[in-house]
Design an enzyme around this catalytic site. Structure first.
Site, short mmCIF file in Angstrom:
data_model
loop_
_atom_site.label_atom_id
_atom_site.label_comp_id
_atom_site.label_asym_id
_atom_site.label_seq_id
_atom_site.Cartn_x
_atom_site.Cartn_y
_atom_site.Cartn_z
N CYS A 387 -34.98 17.84 -13.85
CA CYS A 387 -33.84 16.98 -14.17
C CYS A 387 -34.30 15.74 -14.94
O CYS A 387 -34.66 15.86 -16.10
CB CYS A 387 -33.04 16.66 -12.92
SG CYS A 387 -31.32 16.31 -13.29
N HIS A 524 -31.97 21.72 -10.65
CA HIS A 524 -32.83 21.47 -9.48
C HIS A 524 -33.17 22.80 -8.79
O HIS A 524 -32.48 23.19 -7.84
CB HIS A 524 -32.12 20.56 -8.49
CG HIS A 524 -31.99 19.16 -8.94
ND1 HIS A 524 -32.95 18.21 -8.69
CD2 HIS A 524 -31.02 18.53 -9.63
CE1 HIS A 524 -32.57 17.06 -9.22
NE2 HIS A 524 -31.40 17.23 -9.79
N GLU A 526 -35.38 23.44 -6.73
CA GLU A 526 -35.86 23.28 -5.35
C GLU A 526 -34.79 23.56 -4.31
O GLU A 526 -35.11 23.94 -3.18
CB GLU A 526 -36.43 21.86 -5.14
CG GLU A 526 -35.45 20.70 -5.17
CD GLU A 526 -35.20 20.14 -6.57
OE1 GLU A 526 -35.35 20.88 -7.55
OE2 GLU A 526 -34.83 18.95 -6.67
#
Ligand code: GLN
Length: 556
Positions: A387, A524, A526
């Site tokens: 990001c 993102h 994750e």
């Protein structure tokens, strides 16, 4: 109000006592993992007592990470634990704050829904809470696990506790289970485990009308039988319902410890459900790998919130998952970006094999992050930009490869002659409409691109090698975008655009030509990594970082 009668869903309510940070979220997630391992279908709800409507506007220092769901809700980080430990996919419906509940009650009041009645905490607020909880019931869910944030005794969590007390009565004993997480400290000077805080906490809970069925006792050692007996006696629970929740290194061991303590067996017995024995081998394998890695690799995380590890919760876990997939221990080195200078770069990064710049907001520490990116790009160190990390990688490239010294994101310099990252007006307005439609209660934050979006990958790329598929869906949380006006020039200079929106208008992924592993993603990744399903980009980033280590050692 929707009554449970239609469905067979049963409810587990998890409260916490004595003090905060005992790990209620992890306990809830681990219970979910155990029940899924028994073949049951679960869902979760986190009820947060604070007045903010959602954590989207809260400072990470206050609240830790904001977890983004597929549907674009900005939620509590415990939802991340729920998704990582189970196969559930959370949404905005799985996290309610007092603020969201009150907002809805007040909106109804303004619309005249209460027909002129006096609107009160009981029954109106508690009914609203009960409705939200009962919404979880469905044909597809056997057990809904509801975690109440805060600590018993707090004024602000009282309406939630009252609502779950009433539900116990409404739904009946076999359909509701109360689990209370408490603390049993070992006092060194006395050489003893102390049960008094637990006794007091349960007393507090019983004063509000809730008798816990099971106690999870957070402690640094396994509780001996006499302590369990004492707690059982004073707290009015069965002896085998006193469960040790021991401190551990590897959070993925919690389900195994709970199982060893008989927790899942007790839950199904109390809820009168027949299930198979759980298959815990996937969790056992993970813990085995975690404890006996073949080697290790060190990754630097260059960010602003490095002092509060909770701010990067999902990121830390995703890196660990990437390591687990390769039998490697991942050491994380947190580097405060505002402390980086061109003089100390070499020293700070001398013992790391990969550099990651995570997401973030605001100008502080930006130049330090750009220095770190420059270092990774020019030294051939594997780099992962997420990001803001991706946006700054574009800025760095524009400044140092194309020579546009004043290039920037308009987030940090609204007058830059090279706004390589900017606010895209038409998309901004479009998104505002979408997000408002998706989440009526959200007015602030309505301007962000939130939630899962499709992305098309170029075949000739690192990311395609990692994902091995052409279309992916990843979660976003940002306002600014890559500026296509500069795309051609950047590409000519060697910046590769390897992932875009399906219509190719939004640049989602960039790589750098000729670098061993330099990947910046606008999303993102994750949020979607799980220990049992590590995210391909994190696995590949760890692989590349480890390869660098082997190369430097002369082993490759
Ligand atoms: N601040 C940047 C934006 O709003 C990046 C946000 C992020 O990293 N999540 O676009």
């Amino acid at each position: 109000m929707k009554k449970r009668g239609k469905f067979h869903t049963k409810f587990i309510f998890i409260t916490g006592g004595v003090l905060s940070s005992l790990g209620k979220g992890l306990a809830a997630a681990s219970i979910g993992a155990l029940l899924e391992a028994r073949g049951l279908r679960v869902t979760f709800l986190k009820l947060d007592p604070y007045i903010n409507v959602d954590p989207g506007t809260m400072n990470p220092f206050q609240h830790g990470e904001v977890y983004v769901t597929e549907d674009g809700a900005e939620t509590d980080l415990d939802l991340g634990h729920y998704e990582r430990f189970t196969s559930t996919i959370m949404s905005g419906k799985n996290n309610y704050t007092s603020g969201k509940i009150y907002y809805s009650v007040i909106t109804k009041e303004r619309k005249g829904v209460y027909l002129g009645g006096t609107v009160q905490i009981i029954p109106h607020v508690t009914d609203e809470i009960k409705t939200v909880i009962l919404e979880l019931a469905s044909k597809e869910v056997d057990i809904a696990i509801v975690e109440i944030g805060g600590t018993v005794g707090d004024i602000e969590s009282l309406p939630f506790l009252e609502a779950i007390r009433q539900l116990g009565y409404d739904l009946g004993k076999e359909n509701v289970l109360y689990i209370h997480l408490t603390y049993v400290p070992y006092i060194k000077t006395a050489g003893e485990l102390k049960t008094k805080p637990t006794q007091h906490s349960v007393k507090e809970l019983r004063a509000i009308g809730i008798q816990p069925d099971i106690l999870l006792c957070r402690t640094d050692r396994f509780l001996p039988a006499d302590i369990k007996r004492k707690i059982a006696l004073f707290c009015n629970v069965e002896e085998d319902a006193v469960i040790t929740a021991k401190d551990i290194d590897c959070i993925y061991e919690i389900p195994l410890i709970f199982h060893r303590e008989g927790l899942d067996e007790k839950i199904v017995e109390k809820l009168n459900i027949w299930t198979r024995e759980p298959d815990l081998s996937p969790w056992q394998n993970i813990v085995k790998t975690y404890k006996n890695p073949t080697d290790e690799v060190t990754i630097a995380i260059v960010g602003k919130y490095v002092n509060l590890k909770d701010s990067y919760k999902s990121l830390n876990e995703a890196l660990i998952h990437g390591g687990l997939a390769l039998n490697l221990r991942v050491n994380l080195k947190y580097v405060g970006s505002d402390e980086l200078t061109s003089e100390n770069l070499e020293d700070v990064f001398k013992d790391v094999e990969g550099i990651l710049v995570p997401g973030g907001f605001g100008a502080r520490g930006i130049e330090g992050k750009i220095l770190a990116i420059h270092y990774a790009r020019t030294k051939g160190i594997p780099f992962f930009g997420i990001c803001l990390g991706m946006q700054l990688a574009v800025v760095e490239f524009a400044r140092n490869v194309l020579g546009w010294k004043e290039a920037n994101s308009t987030e940090f310099d609204s007058n830059t002659p090279y706004p390589v990252i900017y606010l895209m007006k038409e998309w901004f307005d479009y998104r505002k409409g979408c997000v408002e439609q998706r989440n009526e209660e959200s007015d602030l934050g309505g301007t962000m691109r939130l939630g899962a979006y499709p992305c098309k990958l170029k075949r000739d790329s690192i990311v395609y090698q990692a994902y091995k598929q052409e279309e992916i869906f990843e979660r976003h949380r940002h306002r600014y975008e890559f500026n296509n006006a500069f795309r051609e020039a950047l590409e000519r200079g060697g910046l590769k655009v390897t992932g875009t929106s399906p219509n190719e208008e939004l640049v989602e992924i960039i790589e750098v030509e000729g670098h061993p592993w330099f990947v910046g993603v606008q999303f993102h990744p994750e949020f979607k990594s799980k220990p049992l399903r590590p995210h391909p980009l994190f696995v590949d980033f760890i692989r590349a970082s480890y390869e660098r280590k082997l190369k430097l050692r002369g082993q490759l």
